[in-house]
Design an enzyme around this catalytic site. Structure first.
Site, PDB file in Angstrom:
ATOM      1  N   ASP A   1       0.793  -1.230   0.000  1.00 34.73           N
ATOM      2  CA  ASP A   1       0.000   0.000   0.000  1.00 34.73           C
ATOM      3  C   ASP A   1       0.819   1.271   0.000  1.00 34.73           C
ATOM      4  O   ASP A   1       0.300   2.333   0.278  1.00 34.73           O
ATOM      5  CB  ASP A   1      -0.955  -0.005   1.195  1.00 34.73           C
ATOM      6  CG  ASP A   1      -0.205  -0.007   2.519  1.00 34.73           C
ATOM      7  OD1 ASP A   1       0.958  -0.430   2.545  1.00 34.73           O
ATOM      8  OD2 ASP A   1      -0.781   0.427   3.531  1.00 34.73           O
ATOM      9  N   GLU A   2       2.108   1.169  -0.301  1.00 34.79           N
ATOM     10  CA  GLU A   2       2.953   2.359  -0.265  1.00 34.79           C
ATOM     11  C   GLU A   2       3.874   2.407  -1.479  1.00 34.79           C
ATOM     12  O   GLU A   2       4.183   1.375  -2.062  1.00 34.79           O
ATOM     13  CB  GLU A   2       3.865   2.343   0.975  1.00 34.79           C
ATOM     14  CG  GLU A   2       3.141   2.427   2.285  1.00 34.79           C
ATOM     15  CD  GLU A   2       4.103   2.331   3.456  1.00 34.79           C
ATOM     16  OE1 GLU A   2       5.266   2.768   3.315  1.00 34.79           O
ATOM     17  OE2 GLU A   2       3.700   1.822   4.503  1.00 34.79           O
TER      18      GLU A   2
HETATM   19 MG    MG Z   1      -1.118   2.437   4.398  1.00 35.90          MG
END
Ligand code: MG
Length: 416
Positions: A132-133
């Protein structure tokens, strides 16, 4: 500088063909603008895209049962004191009404790939950091007039929201560690640019524990020495830090001073797939409207494919229905293809099949994906008619491409 500009431009246009060394040279010569993109409450957010009933209620994604752990807590659950890495039993004591959902890693990986692809479509200088990054170097785009960092960041945030239904927080700073601290600082759904040269000032008042490299043990030791803020850490004697914490101590001080110079470690390999999606402001229910949108997407993605100078064998169509259910249908061809003329009929066929089965459902989002790249570059297909026709099609597409490049993709369209 002209040569560097040319390299940077090539980097943007032909991501897959540029070596790592060239990019570093570009990176070294300008004020760094590093953005850290971090999807908000990622697992929960994905579950909410697929099931809107989970919106605005406390949700815990994690493994249920006595020994289970929370992977992600929604912001509503966090208000009760729930957080990731907490025992599920403890989280449920704090928030008994929370809805518990078992993680679906396959699904999260799909969303993660799509998220990283959106960033990669804008610039190759992307370093994914977990699902998620990602760190993105926005300096090269800015230095070549291809978008100011803050506007590129906002544009990408909007694209991620429109295409995937996920919010992403972003901080633009002079170094990776500062950008990461900044994106956590503006969460959720925030965007912040720390002006050039002011990273250390931004960090100085924040508690030392906001630094990802300061764990609980390190933090306790610093607190015992009266070091509470990142600014105080930045001013701490280097010799003492080295004696007490070794290299880790020195590295953390460097980050506290905002002097970290690590570069974006982008993926040197070629992309495995490309995709384009559109979310509609109103659900589409007329087949003609939906097919018109597919035509546009097919043209856009065929342009992307042409830019990559490669051919593909697998074409997929993604549909999110008005009730949020998402389906993907794909077909792998026996021969490789490279043009809109070849991609569009396959995508159209996949879409029409689904529209016939789901006559009464509206379409909220439409996507098209190309994968299974082949080594043949622009190889002529063996089964699609006389060679002359294929060559003619290619030259028409090249002409259309040139016009699109000059006037935008609405300027001209093939008449079929
Ligand atoms: Mg995150």
């Amino acid at each position: 500088m002209r040569i560097l500009k040319f390299i940077a431009y090539s980097v943007v246009r032909h991501a897959a063909f540029v070596g790592y060394d060239e990019l570093e040279a570009v990176d070294d010569c300008m004020d760094r603008r590093i953005a850290h993109f971090d999807l908000d409450a990622f697992y929960v957010a994905v579950e909410r895209v697929e099931n809107p009933k989970l919106i605005n209620v406390p949700v815990l994604v994690g493994w249920p049962g006595a020994r289970g752990v929370v992977a992600t807590a929604s912001y509503e659950a966090r208000q009760y004191g729930c957080h990731s890495a907490q025992a599920m039993r403890q989280a449920l004591q704090k928030c008994p009404e929370a809805i518990v959902i078992s993680p679906n890693m396959t699904k999260y990986r799909e969303y993660s790939d799509a998220f990283h692809e959106i960033l990669l479509e804008r610039t190759p200088l992307v370093e994914p950091a977990g699902l998620d990054e990602a760190y993105v170097d926005l300096s090269v785009l800015a230095a070549n007039g291809l978008g100011e960092p803050i506007s590129v960041a906002q544009e990408l945030r909007q694209t991620v929201l429109n295409s995937l239904g996920l919010t992403v927080s972003v901080c633009i700073a002079g170094s990776k560690p500062t950008a990461k601290i900044g994106s956590a600082y503006v969460k959720p759904d925030g965007c912040l640019e720390i002006p050039i040269g002011t990273d250390a000032a931004f960090l100085s008042t924040l508690p030392v524990r906001t630094m990802p490299s300061v764990g609980p043990k390190f933090q306790r030791a610093l607190l015992e020495m009266g070091i509470n803020t990142i600014g105080e850490l930045a001013d701490t004697d280097s010799k003492w830090l080295e004696m007490r914490f070794g290299r880790q101590g020195l590295l953390t001080k460097k980050r506290a001073q905002a002097k970290d110079t690590s570069v974006i470690r982008h993926l040197p390999g070629q992309r495995k797939s490309i995709s384009r999606e559109s979310t509609f402001s109103e659900d589409l229910s007329m087949a003609t409207d939906i097919l018109a949108q597919l035509f546009k997407l097919s043209e856009a993605i065929s342009n992307d494919l042409r830019d990559s100078r490669r051919a593909i064998r697998t074409i997929s169509v993604k549909i999110r229905w008005s009730d949020f259910e998402v389906i993907t249908r794909q077909r792998t061809l026996e021969h490789s293809v490279h043009s809109h003329k070849q991609v569009h009929p396959v995508a159209k066929d996949l879409l029409e099949t689904e529209l016939k089965i789901n006559r009464s459902r509206g379409v909220r989002l439409l996507g098209i994906g190309l994968s299974n790249f082949t080594d043949e570059q622009f190889q002529l297909p063996l089964v699609s008619g006389p060679t002359e026709r294929v060559i003619r099609d290619k030259s028409i597409e090249t002409a259309i491409q040139k016009i699109h490049g000059k006037f935008g993709s609405d300027a001209i369209r093939r008449g079929h």
